[in-house]
Write a protein that holds these residues in place. Structure first.
Motif, PDB file in Angstrom:
ATOM      1  N   ARG A  57       0.830  -1.207   0.000  1.00 48.44           N
ATOM      2  CA  ARG A  57       0.000   0.000   0.000  1.00 48.44           C
ATOM      3  C   ARG A  57       0.861   1.252   0.000  1.00 48.44           C
ATOM      4  O   ARG A  57       1.880   1.316   0.674  1.00 48.44           O
ATOM      5  N   HIS A  58       0.411   2.217  -0.743  1.00 51.30           N
ATOM      6  CA  HIS A  58       1.014   3.545  -0.774  1.00 51.30           C
ATOM      7  C   HIS A  58       0.016   4.467  -1.448  1.00 51.30           C
ATOM      8  O   HIS A  58      -0.753   4.030  -2.307  1.00 51.30           O
ATOM      9  N   GLU A  59       0.017   5.751  -1.064  1.00 51.24           N
ATOM     10  CA  GLU A  59      -0.954   6.679  -1.655  1.00 51.24           C
ATOM     11  C   GLU A  59      -0.705   6.928  -3.138  1.00 51.24           C
ATOM     12  O   GLU A  59      -1.603   7.307  -3.874  1.00 51.24           O
ATOM     13  N   ASP A  60       0.515   6.669  -3.621  1.00 53.85           N
ATOM     14  CA  ASP A  60       0.855   6.855  -5.027  1.00 53.85           C
ATOM     15  C   ASP A  60       0.868   5.486  -5.708  1.00 53.85           C
ATOM     16  O   ASP A  60       1.731   4.651  -5.434  1.00 53.85           O
ATOM     17  N   GLU A  61      -0.070   5.279  -6.606  1.00 51.82           N
ATOM     18  CA  GLU A  61      -0.189   3.985  -7.267  1.00 51.82           C
ATOM     19  C   GLU A  61       1.075   3.609  -8.034  1.00 51.82           C
ATOM     20  O   GLU A  61       1.424   2.434  -8.150  1.00 51.82           O
ATOM     21  N   ALA A  62       1.806   4.586  -8.544  1.00 55.26           N
ATOM     22  CA  ALA A  62       3.049   4.316  -9.277  1.00 55.26           C
ATOM     23  C   ALA A  62       4.085   3.647  -8.369  1.00 55.26           C
ATOM     24  O   ALA A  62       4.839   2.778  -8.817  1.00 55.26           O
ATOM     25  N   VAL A  63       4.112   4.038  -7.107  1.00 55.56           N
ATOM     26  CA  VAL A  63       5.039   3.419  -6.151  1.00 55.56           C
ATOM     27  C   VAL A  63       4.656   1.959  -5.938  1.00 55.56           C
ATOM     28  O   VAL A  63       5.510   1.063  -5.948  1.00 55.56           O
ATOM     29  N   VAL A  64       3.367   1.709  -5.770  1.00 57.94           N
ATOM     30  CA  VAL A  64       2.887   0.330  -5.576  1.00 57.94           C
ATOM     31  C   VAL A  64       3.230  -0.525  -6.796  1.00 57.94           C
ATOM     32  O   VAL A  64       3.704  -1.657  -6.660  1.00 57.94           O
ATOM     33  N   LEU A  65       2.995   0.014  -7.984  1.00 61.83           N
ATOM     34  CA  LEU A  65       3.295  -0.736  -9.208  1.00 61.83           C
ATOM     35  C   LEU A  65       4.784  -1.022  -9.348  1.00 61.83           C
ATOM     36  O   LEU A  65       5.169  -2.134  -9.727  1.00 61.83           O
ATOM     37  N   ALA A  66       5.633  -0.057  -9.028  1.00 60.65           N
ATOM     38  CA  ALA A  66       7.080  -0.260  -9.129  1.00 60.65           C
ATOM     39  C   ALA A  66       7.534  -1.366  -8.173  1.00 60.65           C
ATOM     40  O   ALA A  66       8.288  -2.268  -8.564  1.00 60.65           O
ATOM     41  N   ILE A  67       7.060  -1.297  -6.939  1.00 67.01           N
ATOM     42  CA  ILE A  67       7.420  -2.328  -5.960  1.00 67.01           C
ATOM     43  C   ILE A  67       6.882  -3.682  -6.410  1.00 67.01           C
ATOM     44  O   ILE A  67       7.595  -4.688  -6.405  1.00 67.01           O
ATOM     45  N   GLY A  68       5.614  -3.706  -6.802  1.00 66.56           N
ATOM     46  CA  GLY A  68       4.984  -4.961  -7.212  1.00 66.56           C
ATOM     47  C   GLY A  68       5.656  -5.600  -8.405  1.00 66.56           C
ATOM     48  O   GLY A  68       5.892  -6.819  -8.422  1.00 66.56           O
ATOM     49  N   ASN A  69       5.994  -4.812  -9.404  1.00 67.83           N
ATOM     50  CA  ASN A  69       6.649  -5.360 -10.598  1.00 67.83           C
ATOM     51  C   ASN A  69       8.023  -5.934 -10.271  1.00 67.83           C
ATOM     52  O   ASN A  69       8.365  -7.032 -10.722  1.00 67.83           O
ATOM     53  N   ARG A  70       8.816  -5.188  -9.500  1.00 71.55           N
ATOM     54  CA  ARG A  70      10.142  -5.705  -9.111  1.00 71.55           C
ATOM     55  C   ARG A  70      10.004  -6.976  -8.277  1.00 71.55           C
ATOM     56  O   ARG A  70      10.757  -7.941  -8.450  1.00 71.55           O
ATOM     57  N   PHE A  71       9.040  -6.966  -7.364  1.00 71.90           N
ATOM     58  CA  PHE A  71       8.806  -8.117  -6.495  1.00 71.90           C
ATOM     59  C   PHE A  71       8.456  -9.355  -7.326  1.00 71.90           C
ATOM     60  O   PHE A  71       9.034 -10.431  -7.124  1.00 71.90           O
ATOM     61  N   LEU A  72       7.523  -9.218  -8.272  1.00 69.24           N
ATOM     62  CA  LEU A  72       7.120 -10.365  -9.082  1.00 69.24           C
ATOM     63  C   LEU A  72       8.264 -10.897  -9.935  1.00 69.24           C
ATOM     64  O   LEU A  72       8.465 -12.122 -10.026  1.00 69.24           O
ATOM     65  N   GLU A  73       9.022 -10.005 -10.538  1.00 71.21           N
ATOM     66  CA  GLU A  73      10.188 -10.445 -11.327  1.00 71.21           C
ATOM     67  C   GLU A  73      11.186 -11.198 -10.453  1.00 71.21           C
ATOM     68  O   GLU A  73      11.721 -12.240 -10.838  1.00 71.21           O
TER      69      GLU A  73
END
Length: 181
Positions: A57-73
């Motif tokens: 969770r983060h108020e900026d969706e771009a931060v969530v997406l960046a973390i999520g994408n790196r995490f999944l890779e």
């Protein structure tokens, strides 16, 4: 031993990877891996399948997406090195929801009129108010807990703070149903 494909070991690495990626982003994001299902759930059998529920969770969706994408890779790579396959069972992305600004204004007015102090905070927590907000306007009233702890066995809120919070809640509800503000 070399032919074992231990899903629990891959899950443990994934959990650690989640927190590593949140720290790497250094943006104040919140993460959890708070639910795990293991099959077979036996202390002396290597886990064949593990389901882990992750959340960022983060108020900026771009931060969530960046973390999520790196995490999944990262977990795809690390799981493959263990001979374990991963799959995403659900990928629910919730956008940042804002609470009802008119309701927040009513709460702030009540606090001011009662001679109390208040802070207006952003929250990225998945409070019930955010689910309610989909149907009707919603806002939140927080009361301070010692050392800021919440959802923790050591959480403690002074009875005086609870009384003040109750007074704010009652007056806020009264103003909302009578349209006074």
């Amino acid at each position: 031993m070399a032919s074992r494909r231990d899903a629990m070991r891959a899950a443990a690495r994934a959990i650690e990877a989640l927190y590593d990626e949140v720290e790497r982003e250094n943006a104040g994001a919140h993460a959890s891996a708070a639910r795990i299902s293991v099959f077979p759930n036996s202390p002396n059998v290597v886990a064949a399948r593990v389901q882990v529920w992750f959340e960022v969770r983060h108020e900026d969706e771009a931060v969530v997406l960046a973390i999520g994408n790196r995490f999944l890779e990262r977990i795809e790579r690390e799981s493959a090195s263990l001979g374990v396959q991963i799959s995403i069972a659900a990928d629910e992305r919730r956008g940042t929801a804002l609470l009802d600004s008119a309701g927040v204004d009513v709460v702030c007015g009540v606090v001011r009129d009662l001679g109390l102090k208040a802070l207006t905070l952003q929250t990225v927590a998945g409070h019930d108010a955010l689910a309610i907000q989909k149907r009707i306007p919603a806002s939140l009233i927080f009361v301070p807990s010692r050392d800021g702890l919440s959802h923790n066995p050591r959480e403690f809120t002074d009875p005086e703070a609870l009384d003040k919070g109750y007074a704010v809640l009652v007056e806020t509800l009264w103003r909302m149903v009578t349209a006074e503000s």
